[in-house]
Write a protein that holds these residues in place. Structure first.
Motif, PDB file in Angstrom:
ATOM      1  N   ILE A  45       0.862  -1.183   0.000  1.00  0.00           N
ATOM      2  CA  ILE A  45       0.000   0.000   0.000  1.00  0.00           C
ATOM      3  C   ILE A  45       0.895   1.228   0.000  1.00  0.00           C
ATOM      4  N   GLU A  46       0.752   2.051  -1.020  1.00  0.00           N
ATOM      5  CA  GLU A  46       1.541   3.274  -1.142  1.00  0.00           C
ATOM      6  C   GLU A  46       3.038   2.988  -1.015  1.00  0.00           C
ATOM      7  N   ARG A  47       3.453   1.902  -1.705  1.00  0.00           N
ATOM      8  CA  ARG A  47       4.846   1.461  -1.807  1.00  0.00           C
ATOM      9  C   ARG A  47       5.399   0.914  -0.491  1.00  0.00           C
ATOM     10  N   ASP A  73      -0.252  -4.817  -5.248  1.00  0.00           N
ATOM     11  CA  ASP A  73      -0.386  -3.430  -4.817  1.00  0.00           C
ATOM     12  C   ASP A  73      -1.865  -3.162  -4.562  1.00  0.00           C
ATOM     13  N   THR A  75      -3.089  -0.261  -3.190  1.00  0.00           N
ATOM     14  CA  THR A  75      -3.235   1.171  -2.890  1.00  0.00           C
ATOM     15  C   THR A  75      -4.601   1.703  -3.289  1.00  0.00           C
ATOM     16  N   ASP A  76      -5.030   1.433  -4.516  1.00  0.00           N
ATOM     17  CA  ASP A  76      -6.296   1.975  -4.978  1.00  0.00           C
ATOM     18  C   ASP A  76      -7.472   1.383  -4.213  1.00  0.00           C
ATOM     19  N   PHE A  78      -7.338   0.242  -1.142  1.00  0.00           N
ATOM     20  CA  PHE A  78      -7.245   0.813   0.208  1.00  0.00           C
ATOM     21  C   PHE A  78      -7.922   2.179   0.269  1.00  0.00           C
ATOM     22  N   ARG A  79      -7.676   3.002  -0.720  1.00  0.00           N
ATOM     23  CA  ARG A  79      -8.266   4.348  -0.743  1.00  0.00           C
ATOM     24  C   ARG A  79      -9.760   4.301  -1.037  1.00  0.00           C
ATOM     25  N   ARG A  89      -4.557   4.208   8.787  1.00  0.00           N
ATOM     26  CA  ARG A  89      -3.099   4.053   8.725  1.00  0.00           C
ATOM     27  C   ARG A  89      -2.495   3.758  10.099  1.00  0.00           C
ATOM     28  N   GLU A  99       9.488  -1.649   2.623  1.00  0.00           N
ATOM     29  CA  GLU A  99       8.983  -0.858   1.503  1.00  0.00           C
ATOM     30  C   GLU A  99       9.557  -1.407   0.204  1.00  0.00           C
ATOM     31  N   SER A 106       5.570   0.704  -8.858  1.00  0.00           N
ATOM     32  CA  SER A 106       4.562   0.678  -7.798  1.00  0.00           C
ATOM     33  C   SER A 106       3.630  -0.516  -7.913  1.00  0.00           C
ATOM     34  N   GLN A 107       3.418  -1.028  -9.137  1.00  0.00           N
ATOM     35  CA  GLN A 107       2.587  -2.205  -9.336  1.00  0.00           C
ATOM     36  C   GLN A 107       3.417  -3.315  -9.948  1.00  0.00           C
TER      37      GLN A 107
END
Length: 414
Positions: A45-47, A73, A75-76, A78-79, A89, A99, A106-107
């Motif tokens: 998530i977010e790298r 990944d 991230t999307d 999660f948001r 968080r 990380e 990122s993906q």
């Protein structure tokens, strides 16, 4: 690179959460990719890399939902699924183990980066236009006309008698009311109506239970998985339809074992003949009841029971028990096509083209595969607090149910 993920090989030994103030270990995607097992699951998530192996069972959205993003990944997603990101968080910090290495993308995989950026820009534009701000008066009128149709259908039978014409008209009005209840509970399930999640959940429980006879928790359990992994075989419940219809891997498995219960080579043609009646009358009813009993959702069970008590108490005096049961079946069967077309109308094409799970699209290329890969990004457009806007699986700009505002085509750019 050092620490948990050494530069020269596979994943190093587990050292627990990263220490505050200490340099974070770095990982490559080839290391993360191996941690996608039931008891060993990482995600990004977010790298940042998180070990959710033990915590997944305590995830408020369920272990299956978060587990679908193992070694990916997220991230999307999660948001999209969390309203207060800063609050969430805080719970991620104990799970942080490292990380992504600076040279890693990122993906994982050959992502269509331009498509992802386009969707993120589209979401940003929609937010700036306040398309995610719901208008409670719209939903108040929607609930009001649903209740009015429920009363009207009973009055028709009460005043005109249980003849064919009044009964047909009453069944039609009830079917429209039931279909609209699907839409309303869907928006409530996405916490799209009220600012506070609790109010959305309570309202959804009433609409789904008292007006529909289903479990709100069961619907959310299915639907959140659909938005997390739209059209991905074995991860999206909406496309898990064997043995009536065969998609992806199942068609190969059935072919090898020479199982042929139906003419599957023509399933895209007969889908709408048998799919809609089976959806609500059989699949949803059985699955919904099993979920409430297995997951001990007693409150949902009581709400669902209240629907059946109200329905049969209202119509048994006119039709008797068999007649009221027939009316119920007719209404359910009439609602099913609308749910099928609205929620799963994409299935006939997928019956021929769905990507197999082991080739789950990760982007790149063009056409259907590239579009399917954009699913998790498009899900973000139907975020918590939206007014009904959803571009999860549809490429065309849609209209906001609550805001009644269409997205201008100019958002899509040239």
């Amino acid at each position: 690179m050092g620490g948990v993920g050494e530069a020269g090989g596979g994943p190093g030994p587990r050292e627990g959460p990263a220490q505050l103030g200490a340099p974070l270990p770095t990982f490559r995607w080839e290391q993360i990719r191996s941690h996608n097992l039931p008891g060993d699951k990482w995600l990004v998530i977010e790298r940042r890399v998180y070990d959710i192996s033990r915590w997944a069972q305590r995830h408020p959205g369920g272990s299956r939902l978060i587990g679908h993003h193992g070694a990916e990944d997220a991230t999307d997603a999660f948001r999209a699924f969390h309203q207060d990101l800063d609050f969430v968080r805080k719970f991620l910090q104990p799970l942080l183990i490292g990380e992504l290495a600076p040279e890693e993308p990122s993906q994982d995989g050959p992502q269509n980066a331009q498509l992802i950026e386009d969707f993120r820009a589209l979401r940003q534009a929609a937010e700036e236009m306040k398309l995610f701000e719901a208008k409670p008066t719209f939903f108040a009128f929607l609930l009001g006309h649903i209740l009015a149709m429920e009363v009207l259908s009973w009055l028709i039978v009460y005043l005109l008698g249980p003849g064919w014409v009044p009964s047909t008209l009453a069944a039609l009005i009830l079917a429209v009311s039931q279909a609209q209840s699907w839409c309303l509970q869907h928006d409530l399930g996405h916490t799209s109506v009220f600012r506070k999640s609790r109010w959305n959940h309570l309202a959804q429980q009433f609409v789904m239970g008292q007006l529909k006879g289903f479990s709100a928790h069961w619907w959310n359990f299915r639907h959140f998985q659909h938005h997390a992994k739209p059209n991905i075989f074995h991860k999206d419940p909406d496309v898990t339809v064997a043995p009536i219809f065969l998609l992806g891997e199942s068609s190969i498995e059935y072919g090898k074992k020479k199982r042929r219960y139906l003419p599957y080579n023509h399933q895209h043609l007969y889908f709408f003949l048998i799919g809609p009646p089976l959806l609500t009358l059989v699949n949803f009813e059985v699955e919904n009841l099993a979920y409430m009993l297995v997951c001990l959702q007693w409150a949902d069970l009581l709400w669902a029971a209240s629907f059946y008590f109200r329905f049969f108490l209202s119509y048994i005096p006119f039709y008797g028990v068999p007649g009221a049961a027939i009316l119920y079946v007719v209404v359910r069967a009439s609602v099913s096509p609308s749910a099928e077309w609205g929620q799963q109308g994409r299935l006939p094409g997928l019956l021929r083209n769905l990507t197999r799970e082991e080739r789950e699209p990760r982007g790149g290329g063009s056409g259907e595969a590239a579009w399917l890969a954009s699913g998790p990004v498009g899900v973000c457009l139907h975020e918590q607090g939206s007014s009904g806007l959803s571009l999860a699986v549809n490429p065309a700009p849609l209209t906001s149910r609550g805001g009644l505002t269409a997205i201008p085509l100019s958002i899509w750019g040239s």
